[in-house]
Motif scaffolding. Structure first.
Motif, PDB file in Angstrom:
ATOM      1  N   ASP A  61       0.825  -1.194   0.000  1.00 21.97           N
ATOM      2  CA  ASP A  61       0.000   0.000   0.000  1.00 21.97           C
ATOM      3  C   ASP A  61       0.869   1.258   0.000  1.00 21.97           C
ATOM      4  N   VAL A  62       1.942   1.244   0.797  1.00 22.95           N
ATOM      5  CA  VAL A  62       2.848   2.396   0.850  1.00 22.95           C
ATOM      6  C   VAL A  62       3.508   2.596  -0.509  1.00 22.95           C
ATOM      7  N   GLU A  63       3.954   1.488  -1.139  1.00 26.16           N
ATOM      8  CA  GLU A  63       4.577   1.600  -2.459  1.00 26.16           C
ATOM      9  C   GLU A  63       3.578   2.151  -3.474  1.00 26.16           C
ATOM     10  N   TYR A  64       2.345   1.693  -3.407  1.00 20.28           N
ATOM     11  CA  TYR A  64       1.308   2.172  -4.310  1.00 20.28           C
ATOM     12  C   TYR A  64       1.068   3.666  -4.095  1.00 20.28           C
ATOM     13  N   GLN A  65       0.990   4.066  -2.821  1.00 22.17           N
ATOM     14  CA  GLN A  65       0.781   5.479  -2.517  1.00 22.17           C
ATOM     15  C   GLN A  65       1.949   6.321  -3.010  1.00 22.17           C
ATOM     16  N   ASP A  66       3.184   5.792  -2.849  1.00 23.28           N
ATOM     17  CA  ASP A  66       4.352   6.519  -3.334  1.00 23.28           C
ATOM     18  C   ASP A  66       4.277   6.701  -4.843  1.00 23.28           C
ATOM     19  N   THR A  67       3.864   5.669  -5.570  1.00 26.97           N
ATOM     20  CA  THR A  67       3.720   5.746  -7.021  1.00 26.97           C
ATOM     21  C   THR A  67       2.670   6.780  -7.399  1.00 26.97           C
ATOM     22  N   GLU A  68       1.546   6.745  -6.677  1.00 28.61           N
ATOM     23  CA  GLU A  68       0.487   7.717  -6.941  1.00 28.61           C
ATOM     24  C   GLU A  68       0.978   9.138  -6.693  1.00 28.61           C
ATOM     25  N   LEU A  69       1.726   9.349  -5.611  1.00 29.16           N
ATOM     26  CA  LEU A  69       2.269  10.679  -5.316  1.00 29.16           C
ATOM     27  C   LEU A  69       3.241  11.128  -6.398  1.00 29.16           C
ATOM     28  N   ALA A  70       4.074  10.212  -6.862  1.00 24.64           N
ATOM     29  CA  ALA A  70       5.026  10.559  -7.917  1.00 24.64           C
ATOM     30  C   ALA A  70       4.279  10.975  -9.179  1.00 24.64           C
ATOM     31  N   ARG A  71       3.216  10.251  -9.521  1.00 24.05           N
ATOM     32  CA  ARG A  71       2.413  10.617 -10.688  1.00 24.05           C
ATOM     33  C   ARG A  71       1.765  11.989 -10.490  1.00 24.05           C
ATOM     34  N   ALA A  74       4.348  14.641 -10.833  1.00 25.73           N
ATOM     35  CA  ALA A  74       4.714  14.775 -12.244  1.00 25.73           C
ATOM     36  C   ALA A  74       3.644  15.573 -12.978  1.00 25.73           C
ATOM     37  N   GLY A  75       2.396  15.338 -12.631  1.00 25.47           N
ATOM     38  CA  GLY A  75       1.301  16.106 -13.237  1.00 25.47           C
ATOM     39  C   GLY A  75       1.399  17.572 -12.888  1.00 25.47           C
ATOM     40  N   TYR A  76       1.746  17.866 -11.627  1.00 28.40           N
ATOM     41  CA  TYR A  76       1.903  19.271 -11.218  1.00 28.40           C
ATOM     42  C   TYR A  76       3.053  19.923 -11.983  1.00 28.40           C
ATOM     43  N   ALA A  77       4.139  19.193 -12.154  1.00 26.19           N
ATOM     44  CA  ALA A  77       5.289  19.729 -12.872  1.00 26.19           C
ATOM     45  C   ALA A  77       4.899  20.013 -14.318  1.00 26.19           C
ATOM     46  N   GLU A  78       4.128  19.105 -14.907  1.00 24.22           N
ATOM     47  CA  GLU A  78       3.684  19.305 -16.292  1.00 24.22           C
ATOM     48  C   GLU A  78       2.758  20.518 -16.384  1.00 24.22           C
ATOM     49  N   GLU A  79       1.850  20.656 -15.427  1.00 26.25           N
ATOM     50  CA  GLU A  79       0.956  21.819 -15.411  1.00 26.25           C
ATOM     51  C   GLU A  79       1.744  23.113 -15.258  1.00 26.25           C
ATOM     52  N   ALA A  80       2.749  23.096 -14.398  1.00 28.01           N
ATOM     53  CA  ALA A  80       3.574  24.294 -14.195  1.00 28.01           C
ATOM     54  C   ALA A  80       4.298  24.650 -15.487  1.00 28.01           C
TER      55      ALA A  80
END
Length: 94
Positions: A61-71, A74-80
């Motif tokens: 679950d922690v690994e999944y959450q980390d992956t979700e946070l990274a995505r 990345a979305g925020y960086a793309e929006e910026a």
């Protein structure tokens, strides 16, 4: 009459004592026959396995959450980046 009552009480007490001893012996025999210690060991093993599975599930679950946070980041960086590009285009147009 009082003496008879006293003797009756003694006999009843002896009978109850014998019943209690018999019951105790039967319980001890059941424990030995039913392999209670093996049952307890199995229960302990099951509990250990359940705890291990719970820890593994938490790690996944922690690994999944980390992956979700990274995505998400990345979305925020793309929006910026898009916002920056849009601002640059607006500046060129004006």
């Amino acid at each position: 009459m009082t003496e008879a009552q006293g003797q009756k009480t003694v006999v009843v007490a002896k009978h109850r004592n014998v019943d209690a001893e018999t019951h105790l012996r039967e319980m001890l025999k059941e424990i030995q026959d039913s392999k209670a210690f093996e049952t307890l060991a199995k229960m302990e093993q099951d509990a250990t396995e359940a705890a291990t599975l719970a820890r593994a599930a938490a790690e996944v679950d922690v690994e999944y959450q980390d992956t979700e946070l990274a995505r998400e980041f990345a979305g925020y960086a793309e929006e910026a980046s898009l916002d920056k590009d849009l601002a640059e285009l607006k500046a060129k147009v004006q």
